[in-house]
Design a protein around this motif. Sequence first.
Motif, short mmCIF file in Angstrom:
data_model
loop_
_atom_site.label_atom_id
_atom_site.label_comp_id
_atom_site.label_asym_id
_atom_site.label_seq_id
_atom_site.Cartn_x
_atom_site.Cartn_y
_atom_site.Cartn_z
N MET A 132 -3.21 36.13 22.37
CA MET A 132 -4.57 35.62 22.43
C MET A 132 -4.65 34.29 21.68
SD MET A 132 -7.49 36.85 23.63
CE MET A 132 -8.22 38.33 24.30
N GLY A 159 -13.07 40.09 21.68
CA GLY A 159 -13.00 40.19 20.23
C GLY A 159 -12.60 38.87 19.62
N PHE A 160 -12.81 38.77 18.32
CA PHE A 160 -12.34 37.60 17.58
C PHE A 160 -12.02 38.05 16.16
CE2 PHE A 160 -15.96 36.43 14.86
CZ PHE A 160 -17.04 37.03 15.50
N ALA A 161 -11.36 37.19 15.41
CA ALA A 161 -11.01 37.55 14.03
C ALA A 161 -11.07 36.33 13.14
CB ALA A 161 -9.62 38.17 13.98
N HIS A 202 -8.73 47.22 21.93
CA HIS A 202 -8.02 48.27 21.18
C HIS A 202 -8.75 49.60 21.23
CE1 HIS A 202 -6.49 44.51 19.34
NE2 HIS A 202 -5.36 45.16 19.31
N VAL A 245 -13.90 45.75 12.72
CA VAL A 245 -12.76 46.33 12.00
C VAL A 245 -12.37 45.36 10.89
CG1 VAL A 245 -10.31 46.97 12.15
CG2 VAL A 245 -11.90 47.62 13.98
N ASN A 286 -9.62 44.85 7.61
CA ASN A 286 -8.40 45.36 7.03
C ASN A 286 -7.78 44.28 6.15
OD1 ASN A 286 -6.31 47.12 6.41
ND2 ASN A 286 -5.68 47.47 8.52
N TRP A 308 -0.04 46.11 7.59
CA TRP A 308 -1.48 46.38 7.59
C TRP A 308 -1.82 47.47 6.58
CZ3 TRP A 308 -4.54 42.95 9.44
CH2 TRP A 308 -4.20 42.20 10.56
N GLU A 330 -7.71 50.58 7.70
CA GLU A 330 -8.88 49.94 8.29
C GLU A 330 -10.18 50.51 7.73
OE1 GLU A 330 -8.65 50.42 12.51
OE2 GLU A 330 -7.10 48.90 12.73
N ARG A 367 -14.22 50.47 9.16
CA ARG A 367 -14.93 50.15 10.40
C ARG A 367 -16.43 50.19 10.19
NH1 ARG A 367 -10.43 51.09 13.42
NH2 ARG A 367 -11.24 50.92 15.52
N GLU A 370 -9.16 33.48 15.17
CA GLU A 370 -8.41 33.84 16.39
C GLU A 370 -9.36 34.46 17.41
OE1 GLU A 370 -4.24 35.39 14.55
OE2 GLU A 370 -5.97 36.70 14.26
#
Length: 135
Positions: free
Chosen positions: A1, A30-32, A53, A60, A62, A69, A72, A74, A124
């Motif tokens: 991505m 989604g994005f991060a 996912h 999410v 984390n 990782w 998580e 949520r 991202e």
Amino acid sequence: MECRLVATHLNVQAGECIKVKGKILPEAKGFAVNVGKDRSNLVLHFNPRFDSHGDVNVIVCNSMEDGMWGTEERETDFPFQQGDKTEICISFDTAELTVKLAGDKEIVFPNRLGLQNIEYLSVEGDFAIKAIKFS
Ligand SMILES: CCCO[C@@H]1O[C@H](CO)[C@@H](O[C@@H]2O[C@H](CO)[C@H](O)[C@H](OCc3cn(Cc4ccccc4)nn3)[C@H]2O)[C@H](O)[C@H]1NC(C)=O
């Protein structure tokens, strides 16, 4: 991505704020937003998921330490809409990070790495950055 932005050597201190402004893509999955020491040591991976996912409309959060990782956390109170403009403000101290979102919503996440400053920021996924501000 899509990796939208990577910034290093930032030296953001506790009490300062990292503001990310932009637009969520219309068909976003989604994005991060990631902050930490470097790409393998993230004090916060902040990952709103519209449909990815196996998650629908879940944030999410984390951490990552030496590429591994953590556990998580949520959040299902989901203040994002595909196609909308939004602003995410991340501040922190040695105990926790606070993510301020639209509608006076806040998410608090532990500073599992005990970082005293943030060197690394990346954005991202399905997010078009308009501005990054450090204050
Ligand atoms: C139930 C057993 C399997 O658990 C699943 O395990 C997956 C793999 O570890 C978990 O997904 C991962 O969760 C991580 C956070 O805990 C990260 O979100 C992992 O993605 C990293 C990543 C970022 N990017 C760039 C990006 C970011 C945002 C949108 C698009 C691309 N590509 N991969 C993502 O692959 C996923 O969140 C987890 N689901 C649950 C319910 O625990």
